[in-house]
Design a protein around this motif. Structure first.
Motif, PDB file in Angstrom:
ATOM      1  N   THR A  45     -10.404  23.175  93.757  1.00 25.80           N
ATOM      2  CA  THR A  45      -9.331  22.674  93.272  1.00 25.80           C
ATOM      3  C   THR A  45      -9.271  22.955  91.739  1.00 25.80           C
ATOM      4  O   THR A  45     -10.307  22.761  91.062  1.00 25.80           O
ATOM      5  N   TYR A  46      -7.976  23.195  91.208  1.00 27.71           N
ATOM      6  CA  TYR A  46      -7.808  23.486  89.835  1.00 27.71           C
ATOM      7  C   TYR A  46      -6.732  22.860  89.406  1.00 27.71           C
ATOM      8  O   TYR A  46      -5.554  22.683  89.969  1.00 27.71           O
ATOM      9  N   THR A  47      -6.869  22.164  87.892  1.00 27.10           N
ATOM     10  CA  THR A  47      -5.631  21.493  87.241  1.00 27.10           C
ATOM     11  C   THR A  47      -4.806  22.723  86.642  1.00 27.10           C
ATOM     12  O   THR A  47      -5.375  23.118  85.564  1.00 27.10           O
ATOM     13  N   LYS A  92      -0.788  21.871  81.317  1.00 24.57           N
ATOM     14  CA  LYS A  92       0.447  21.021  81.068  1.00 24.57           C
ATOM     15  C   LYS A  92       1.303  21.962  80.392  1.00 24.57           C
ATOM     16  O   LYS A  92       1.325  22.139  79.247  1.00 24.57           O
ATOM     17  N   SER A 109      -3.211  28.115  91.930  1.00 22.01           N
ATOM     18  CA  SER A 109      -3.157  26.588  91.578  1.00 22.01           C
ATOM     19  C   SER A 109      -2.258  26.316  90.344  1.00 22.01           C
ATOM     20  O   SER A 109      -1.337  25.586  89.914  1.00 22.01           O
ATOM     21  N   ASP A 158     -12.247  25.787  83.500  1.00 18.36           N
ATOM     22  CA  ASP A 158     -12.514  24.954  84.374  1.00 18.36           C
ATOM     23  C   ASP A 158     -13.881  25.655  85.421  1.00 18.36           C
ATOM     24  O   ASP A 158     -13.646  26.285  86.280  1.00 18.36           O
TER      25      ASP A 158
END
Length: 461
Positions: A189-191, A194, A233, A443
């Protein structure tokens, strides 16, 4: 009798009197060798990769020893230290046992064993304390220590007593404790960055598709899945890749279903897996391709070729390999305007070849601007193999805006963490618009995606 003969006779006498002739001792020697063999398995997950004796030796062979990089990651530092302790103290134990008298050697043996076990466990749990996780090799090593302790006592015919019981419980406790910190592969999973409102979002990513090692967790197949998860993502509108190959591109057609892609092999490579592409991806819901093509960064851009030149001394020189620029002209389905997207990888072996390649790319951009005058804008992505001080970079930066945010910039090439690579980027996104939300995609929680970090930027035209 000469000194050599005396020494040789004394050596043979010591061996004859040692415990080496007992069956239990032979089994104990085999346990020493077993622990050294187990070191070849992954011992730790530290520094976002598997660590073993083989991976450490391979890193020295491929990257040399960079103390700055090793010391900067304490989990990796202590993991390597633990492995080296097993090797060094294990060999010391073997030597010690050969010269230990069968009648009076227990104390010496147990001291050697205790130092070996104690230092190894200390280094191991320091590594875990700084974020490393245990792998099968570490647990097996500790189990071998337990077996070796039993064999120490069998060699010297020591029965069960308080001291032996306490030591045995400590070893078993170490095995259980290490089992509590076993590495478990997380779901990738990666964020996403913003992101403020922008007209388009772009990524450049050198994926090093042909490289990596399975034993340290950087294998090509694993990283292809990580790349797809990362891109799915953060969902950029366009992606420019370098060092892509046909194996990855075929797989990404199914693992990145929201994207169309285009890539052409540069040529000149001996193996299929090394045949680099500068593949480009675009969100097929937002864009459709009007034109797609590839040029070579040489004197003959329209055909597969390598740049060659004669230096000031009259010597024949050439680029390190074939270099290309792949581009697409995309129709924005919402605005009805065209959008020019180019992606390249400049030469790393010759500064003159890199400069020439940058000129070829900019000339093609000018041609496309003349051909498609009703455009939303332009984006150029690429691995420039040089920092912002390079001549090729400065040529492009004089014509287009670099999206790099100088307050947030960092090295984008990291060599799998095995070497310190400074703080300057070599991967860039250029545009005739204005950059917003520049982000380095670093990341590593799911492991390395490449030996480069990706770069993301939103763009307003």
């Amino acid at each position: 009798m000469d000194n050599y003969s005396k020494t040789n006779k004394k050596f043979l006498s010591i061996l004859k009197d040692s415990e080496a002739k007992t069956p239990w001792h032979i089994m104990r020697l085999l346990s020493f060798l077993a622990s050294l063999a187990v070191l070849c398995l992954p011992m730790f997950y530290a520094g976002h990769k598997n660590v073993s004796l083989i991976t450490f030796a391979a890193s020295i062979r491929n990257h040399g020893i960079d103390l700055t990089a090793i010391l900067s990651d304490r989990a990796y530092l202590f993991a390597v230290s633990a492995i080296l302790c097993v090797v060094i103290f294990g060999i010391a134990e073997i030597i010690c046992s050969f010269f230990t008298s069968a009648k009076s050697g227990y104390k010496r043996d147990i001291i050697a064993f205790s130092v070996n076990f104690g230092v190894t466990v200390l280094m191991s749990f320091c590594s875990v304390g700084f974020g490393a996780r245990a792998k099968a090799g570490l647990i097996l090593t500790l189990l071998i220590y337990f077996i070796r302790f039993i064999l120490h006592n069998a060699v010297h015919k020591k029965g069960v007593n308080t001291y032996n019981t306490v030591v045995a419980l400590i070893i078993v406790g170490a095995v259980i404790a290490s089992s509590c910190f076993v590495y478990r592969s997380p779901k990738a999973t990666y964020t996403p960055p913003k992101s403020a409102d922008c007209d388009i979002s772009a990524v450049t990513f050198n994926v090093a598709a042909a490289f990596g090692e399975k034993i340290d967790g950087t294998s090509s197949a694993e990283r292809c899945d990580r790349f797809a998860s990362y891109m799915n993502s953060i969902k950029p509108d366009i992606i420019g890749t370098q060092e892509m190959n046909s194996i990855w591109l075929k797989k990404l057609k199914s693992t990145m279903p929201d994207y169309e892609n285009y890539g052409v092999k540069r040529g000149g490579d001996s193996e299929e897996k090394n045949s680099e592409m500068n593949a480009v991806f675009w969100n097929k819901t937002k864009f459709s391709a009007v034109e797609k093509n590839t040029i070579w960064l040489s004197e003959t851009p329209e055909k597969e070729s390598k740049y060659t030149y004669t230096d000031k001394d009259g010597n024949h020189c050439e680029a390190g390999c074939y270099r290309i620029c792949s581009y697409v002209v995309l129709l924005n389905k919402q605005s009805g305007k065209n959008f020019i997207f180019l992606n390249t990888h400049l030469d790393n072996a010759s500064e003159q070849a890199a400069n020439f390649g940058a000129n070829v790319v900019m000339n093609k951009l000018n041609e496309l601007k003349e051909k498609y005058n009703n455009t939303d804008g332009t984006v150029l992505t690429g691995d420039f193999n040089e920092t912002q001080d390079g001549a090729a970079y400065k040529l492009v930066a004089s014509k287009l805006n670099d999206c790099t945010n100088r307050a947030k910039k960092t090295a984008t090439y990291q060599e799998w963490g095995y070497r310190s690579t400074g703080n300057e980027p070599i991967d860039f996104i250029f545009t005739n618009g204005k950059a917003v939300d520049y982000t380095v995609l670093n990341d590593l929680n799911n492991g390395y995606v490449s030996d480069h970090y990706g770069v993301y930027s939103g763009i307003n035209f």
